[in-house]
Design an enzyme around this catalytic site. Sequence first.
Site, PDB file in Angstrom:
ATOM      1  N   ARG A  92      -2.483  -2.036  -3.542  1.00 12.51           N
ATOM      2  CA  ARG A  92      -3.736  -1.318  -3.302  1.00 12.51           C
ATOM      3  C   ARG A  92      -3.781  -0.066  -4.174  1.00 12.51           C
ATOM      4  O   ARG A  92      -2.832   0.715  -4.207  1.00 12.51           O
ATOM      5  CB  ARG A  92      -3.813  -0.904  -1.836  1.00 12.51           C
ATOM      6  CG  ARG A  92      -5.063  -0.118  -1.570  1.00 12.51           C
ATOM      7  CD  ARG A  92      -5.021   0.589  -0.249  1.00 12.51           C
ATOM      8  NE  ARG A  92      -6.233   1.364  -0.099  1.00 12.51           N
ATOM      9  CZ  ARG A  92      -6.320   2.481   0.597  1.00 12.51           C
ATOM     10  NH1 ARG A  92      -5.263   2.958   1.196  1.00 12.51           N
ATOM     11  NH2 ARG A  92      -7.444   3.123   0.670  1.00 12.51           N
TER      12      ARG A  92
ATOM     13  N   ASN B 111       0.877  -1.172   0.000  1.00 12.41           N
ATOM     14  CA  ASN B 111       0.000   0.000   0.000  1.00 12.41           C
ATOM     15  C   ASN B 111       0.916   1.223   0.000  1.00 12.41           C
ATOM     16  O   ASN B 111       1.438   1.617   1.050  1.00 12.41           O
ATOM     17  CB  ASN B 111      -0.882  -0.045   1.254  1.00 12.41           C
ATOM     18  CG  ASN B 111      -1.858   1.106   1.318  1.00 12.41           C
ATOM     19  OD1 ASN B 111      -1.823   2.013   0.485  1.00 12.41           O
ATOM     20  ND2 ASN B 111      -2.729   1.083   2.306  1.00 12.41           N
TER      21      ASN B 111
ATOM     22  N   GLU C 231      -8.374  -5.201   5.092  1.00 13.33           N
ATOM     23  CA  GLU C 231      -8.257  -4.882   3.666  1.00 13.33           C
ATOM     24  C   GLU C 231      -7.096  -5.615   3.003  1.00 13.33           C
ATOM     25  O   GLU C 231      -7.180  -6.027   1.849  1.00 13.33           O
ATOM     26  CB  GLU C 231      -8.122  -3.364   3.502  1.00 13.33           C
ATOM     27  CG  GLU C 231      -9.406  -2.645   3.918  1.00 13.33           C
ATOM     28  CD  GLU C 231      -9.247  -1.156   4.145  1.00 13.33           C
ATOM     29  OE1 GLU C 231      -9.588  -0.392   3.252  1.00 13.33           O
ATOM     30  OE2 GLU C 231      -8.802  -0.761   5.238  1.00 13.33           O
TER      31      GLU C 231
ATOM     32  N   HIS D  18     -13.279   2.542  -0.054  1.00 11.47           N
ATOM     33  CA  HIS D  18     -13.227   1.510   0.998  1.00 11.47           C
ATOM     34  C   HIS D  18     -13.861   0.192   0.541  1.00 11.47           C
ATOM     35  O   HIS D  18     -14.324  -0.601   1.381  1.00 11.47           O
ATOM     36  CB  HIS D  18     -13.984   1.952   2.274  1.00 11.47           C
ATOM     37  CG  HIS D  18     -13.464   3.189   2.931  1.00 11.47           C
ATOM     38  ND1 HIS D  18     -14.288   4.193   3.388  1.00 11.47           N
ATOM     39  CD2 HIS D  18     -12.209   3.590   3.208  1.00 11.47           C
ATOM     40  CE1 HIS D  18     -13.566   5.159   3.931  1.00 11.47           C
ATOM     41  NE2 HIS D  18     -12.284   4.829   3.819  1.00 11.47           N
TER      42      HIS D  18
ATOM     43  N   ARG E 112     -12.911  15.990   6.693  1.00 11.74           N
ATOM     44  CA  ARG E 112     -13.665  16.199   5.442  1.00 11.74           C
ATOM     45  C   ARG E 112     -15.112  16.585   5.734  1.00 11.74           C
ATOM     46  O   ARG E 112     -15.733  16.010   6.633  1.00 11.74           O
ATOM     47  CB  ARG E 112     -13.650  14.924   4.599  1.00 11.74           C
ATOM     48  CG  ARG E 112     -12.300  14.648   3.968  1.00 11.74           C
ATOM     49  CD  ARG E 112     -12.288  13.301   3.280  1.00 11.74           C
ATOM     50  NE  ARG E 112     -11.254  12.442   3.846  1.00 11.74           N
ATOM     51  CZ  ARG E 112     -11.114  11.154   3.600  1.00 11.74           C
ATOM     52  NH1 ARG E 112     -11.942  10.539   2.781  1.00 11.74           N
ATOM     53  NH2 ARG E 112     -10.148  10.456   4.155  1.00 11.74           N
TER      54      ARG E 112
END
Length: 398
Positions: free
Chosen positions: A90, A7, A386, A180, A241
């Site tokens: 990823r 990643n 993940e 996600h 955010r």
Amino acid sequence: MKILVVNAGSSSLKYQLIDMQTEKVLAKGGCERIGISGSVLKAKGNGNEKVYEKDMPNHKVAIELVLNALRDEGVGVIKSMDEIGAVGHRVVASGEYFKKATLVTPEVLKTLEEKTFELAPLHNPAAATGVRACMEVMPSTPMALVFDTSFHATMPEKAYLYGIDYNDYKTYGVRKYGAHGTSHKFVSAEAARYLGKKPEQLKIVTCHLGNGSSITAVDGGKCVDTSMGFTPLAGVLMGTRSGDIDASAVEFLARKKGLSHSDAVTYLNKKCGVAGISGVSSDFRDLEAGVAAGNERCALALDMFSYQTKKFVGAYAAVMGGLDCIVFTAGIGENTPCVREDVCKGLEFLGVKFDDKANAVKNDGSIREISAKDSKVKVLVIPTNEELVIARETAELL
Ligand code: ADP
């Protein structure tokens, strides 16, 4: 077979080496501050931990150090690089160019680099750098791209389109892609396994609540809608955010604050969310401490977050025409009982019967049921993984 999951961020590179027979993590770690002074690799393996303070001017040097660490006497878990069957990378955004995980070919790499960078300008270039670095260091090892967006590829057009000129969607690819996806895929499949049902039998709302948060409707094992949008700015308010906001309010704010278009988007990404509302922090642990100390804006930030999450749960139950299970995952979903409680309380009309005692139990990394035994809708806390999804999809491609 052993699969290395990578990643890569712009100045970081996280990795896990996973044995696919047992699905056990053999080694894991990460490089930080790549390309800047003070780069460091923290590696775990064999029950040991080691910190390498080495100059990493680029990702190639970083991946070389990772491969050395994997063969190190202390934290090493393999003898030779040949033991690594493949590398799964990823990738945050696929646009409409890739619907599912893909083995890297020169053509695939070209599409990734030429078409998708503008969809995720911070993340996708870093991923491509990671792929190229690995290809240089391990030229004969197969590489796969696994996209965060793939699980959302099953959304129907009515769910992913914005109400803009259809031709602009066609020309520019402006639509909802979600994020996600690997996490939503993993926890929804785990929920089915835990409940002893086939994914096809279940209507699940998965709440991935972390620094970035997204909520997904999973009907019969497939994503039918999700809260994030063209980019991961949409949906509920998050750490920093804003989440969903009227586009006219953005133009108004930009004018008042003297911000360019791109500065306004940076503002929405970095200065808003619960950090902006509370004026204290983006971290929910700090918000909870603030509430305990009587800070009303911390309480408001938490309230807004749970309220907005609850609205998606209700909307997605309506979209699916029913609800069998709500799943909470990621940093907040796994560790913040007050959010889970506020989201679920008041959903009795949908068949949710919450168990306060079970909800209060501390996260121990296992799957936990936090609804009452006779609750029609099961509420589960499921730790996400993940990396395992990336490794599985890479293995499937081979
Ligand atoms: P990311 O989107 O960066 O992967 P995470 O899923 O790690 O985010 O979630 C991070 C957030 O989870 C933190 O900002 C924090 O607010 C919240 N959190 C609450 N309790 C914990 C905990 N015990 N451990 C980690 N994160 C926690």
